[in-house]
Write a protein that holds these residues in place. Structure first.
Motif, short mmCIF file in Angstrom:
data_model
loop_
_atom_site.label_atom_id
_atom_site.label_comp_id
_atom_site.label_asym_id
_atom_site.label_seq_id
_atom_site.Cartn_x
_atom_site.Cartn_y
_atom_site.Cartn_z
N LEU A 1 0.57 -1.58 -0.32
CA LEU A 1 0.19 -0.34 0.18
C LEU A 1 1.01 1.36 0.32
O LEU A 1 0.32 2.01 -0.07
N GLY B 1 -3.07 -1.16 -3.90
CA GLY B 1 -2.30 -1.24 -3.19
C GLY B 1 -1.25 -0.37 -4.75
O GLY B 1 -1.17 -1.47 -5.47
N TYR C 1 -8.15 -4.25 0.60
CA TYR C 1 -7.12 -3.22 1.45
C TYR C 1 -5.76 -4.34 0.19
O TYR C 1 -4.66 -3.58 0.77
N SER D 1 1.88 0.99 4.67
CA SER D 1 1.59 2.53 4.10
C SER D 1 1.88 3.76 4.12
O SER D 1 2.25 4.25 2.28
#
Length: 514
Positions: free
Chosen positions: A64, A217, A213, A500
């Motif tokens: 991410l 990414g 999630y 991330s």
């Protein structure tokens, strides 16, 4: 210095991202970290005494982290692609097989699906599904670095049927409708439960959020290996923050945070006793539950992590019962007992308060993609690291006797891996300077005790949708709290979770765009 524009509580990767953006913009910025080093869960450490191998101890891979953040901050960082996406050993009708998914996929992947399932049907369903998910990711990923979009705004830009399938209905329905094979279903479904304790039909849809999630990414969903280990990510961020002029103080245990909407004050304990500093803004890179305690507020129910992490150093990669090349099989994500039915069975068992008999887990071999984490001597002698992520091990299972439960959970996870090997795993595990097997296990309790994540929850709490459920006001970034000059910059922010930098970037932008 007794006053800073911004004080950041917690020197994990998100705090360092925020500090660099803010310091680059000319704001005086202080980062306070209770550990002797920055990085939080994104660290590399020599785990086994006398063995020159630096393992990514808690976080393993990067997906991410947007390329834009890497570029904006001038990070000296290499993220390397793996040649294999995943490998799943399977035993059927007395035969040992393996489902190999290459990166990029091609004819060999199609043939692997056909050998397992007997036709091209499942692979066609696979390519159709992930093609659609890729289109969704391409829309959502760029918005992660922008003010919050509304759900209606994003839905209008994608296939509404796919949106409803992945956002409005339990993910298990999608998996069961699109795929027939139990193993294929499991490979798809595992991304919905990594770090999230939920059944695939859970009405809360936290499993859907977890899946999303894992797949958005940089618009591709690819999970890459940080060269030099996860510590290289932290080292690059800390260097960037210092270059920009941020002040980083370690061994600083924050004890109190006070904010009134205009000014703030942060108190901490360090080597020279208790100190306090005033500021304009406070950014919290700790879990929301921890922040409540620092503010002297009643703490809501502590989040519950749900994983067992096992770190190993091997003297050689073990041979597989399937006969597949272990340097290929372990090069991607190696799935163990993660058939769809096994995931659901393990969840039901854990929810009932018992360790799963056949625990699903997955293995990553960092050193096949990046051997630099090993000394030249270990590389030359064929050593490799393995890190195992055990699924559906909620903290409640370790509450009564963490040591005994850890030992038994580790035994079960490694027995699962052993069952697909042509030789005993124990024969391949290296030994440290004291002659002990190079095995380290971390339960949710261990993670809380070592790096301060409440409940050992690797996301600081349940993941939230990376958009606003309602129409948004201008300049909302998902980092806001009940007080204007207190912002969340860590995994507890909306669009937080995993390595991330999103929470750090968005908290910094919330300040810089006011």
């Amino acid at each position: 210095m007794n006053f800073y524009d911004v004080v950041i509580v917690g020197g994990g990767h998100n705090g360092l991202v925020a500090a660099t953006y803010l310091a680059q913009a000319g704001l005086s910025t202080l980062v306070l970290e209770q550990q002797p080093h920055t990085g939080g869960a994104a660290v590399s450490q020599q785990v086994f005494r006398g063995v020159d191998a630096r393992l990514s101890r808690y976080s393993y891979l990067v997906s991410l982290l947007p390329d834009k953040i890497v570029s904006d901050l001038g990070l000296s960082l290499e993220l390397r692609s793996r040649g294999v996406a995943s490998y799943t050993p399977v035993r059927r009708s007395g035969r040992d097989l393996g489902l190999m998914v290459d990166r990029p996929e091609g004819s060999a992947t199609r043939e692997s699906f056909a050998r397992l399932t007997g036709s091209d049907k499942e692979y066609d369903a696979w390519t159709e599904f992930y093609g659609a998910v890729g289109e969704l990711a391409a829309v959502i990923a760029p918005t992660l670095l922008e003010p919050l979009q509304s759900a209606d705004s994003l839905r209008s830009r994608v296939d509404p049927a796919l949106w409803d399938e992945l956002v409005e209905r339990p993910f298990g329905e999608s998996v069961e409708r699109r795929f027939s094979d139990d193993t294929v279903r499991g490979v798809v479904a595992t991304d919905a439960v990594i770090g999230t304790f939920a059944g695939l039909h859970d009405e809360s849809l936290i499993q859907n959020r977890c899946f999303l999630y894992h797949l958005i990414g940089n618009g591709t969903g690819e999970w890459r290996v940080p060269v030099g280990g996860m510590g290289a990510v932290t080292d690059a961020l800390a260097a960037a923050a210092r270059r920009a002029g941020a002040v980083l103080i370690t061994n600083a245990a924050v004890t109190a945070v006070e904010v009134d909407g205009v000014r703030g004050s942060v108190t901490w304990l360090g080597g020279d006793g208790e100190r306090s500093v005033d500021c304009k803004y406070v950014l919290s890179n700790v879990a929301p539950a921890t922040l409540d305690a620092l503010r002297g507020r009643d703490v809501a129910a502590k989040p519950e992590g749900s994983q067992l992490k096992v770190n190993l150093l091997l003297s050689r990669l073990p041979a597989l019962r399937s006969g597949d090349d272990p340097t290929r099989a372990f090069a991607g994500t190696f799935h163990i007992d993660e058939d769809y039915s096994q995931l659901e069975s393990a969840y039901r068992t854990a929810a009932a308060g018992a360790l799963p008999d056949v625990p699903p887990s997955e293995v990553y071999c960092h050193s096949l993609t990046d051997p630099s984490i090993l000394s030249p001597e270990l590389i030359a002698s064929g050593h490799h690291t393995l890190t195992v992520f055990g699924v559906h091990f909620p903290a409640r299972l370790f509450a009564a006797d963490n040591d005994s439960a850890r030992a038994e959970a580790t035994r079960r996870v490694l027995a699962g891996l052993d069952s697909y090997l042509a030789e005993p795993l124990a024969d391949c595990i290296a030994r440290d300077a004291d002659g002990n097997l190079c095995i380290e296990s971390k339960t949710p309790q261990d993670i809380e005790n070592s790096i301060g994540m409440p409940g050992g929850h690797i996301f600081h709490g349940d993941l939230q949708w990376p958009w606003s459920p309602t129409p948004t006001a201008p300049n909302l970034w998902g980092t806001e709290t009940d007080t204007p000059n207190l912002l969340l910059c860590g995994s507890g922010a909306r669009r937080g979770g995993a390595v991330s930098g999103l929470g750090g970037h968005n908290a910094a932008m919330s300040i810089l765009t006011r």
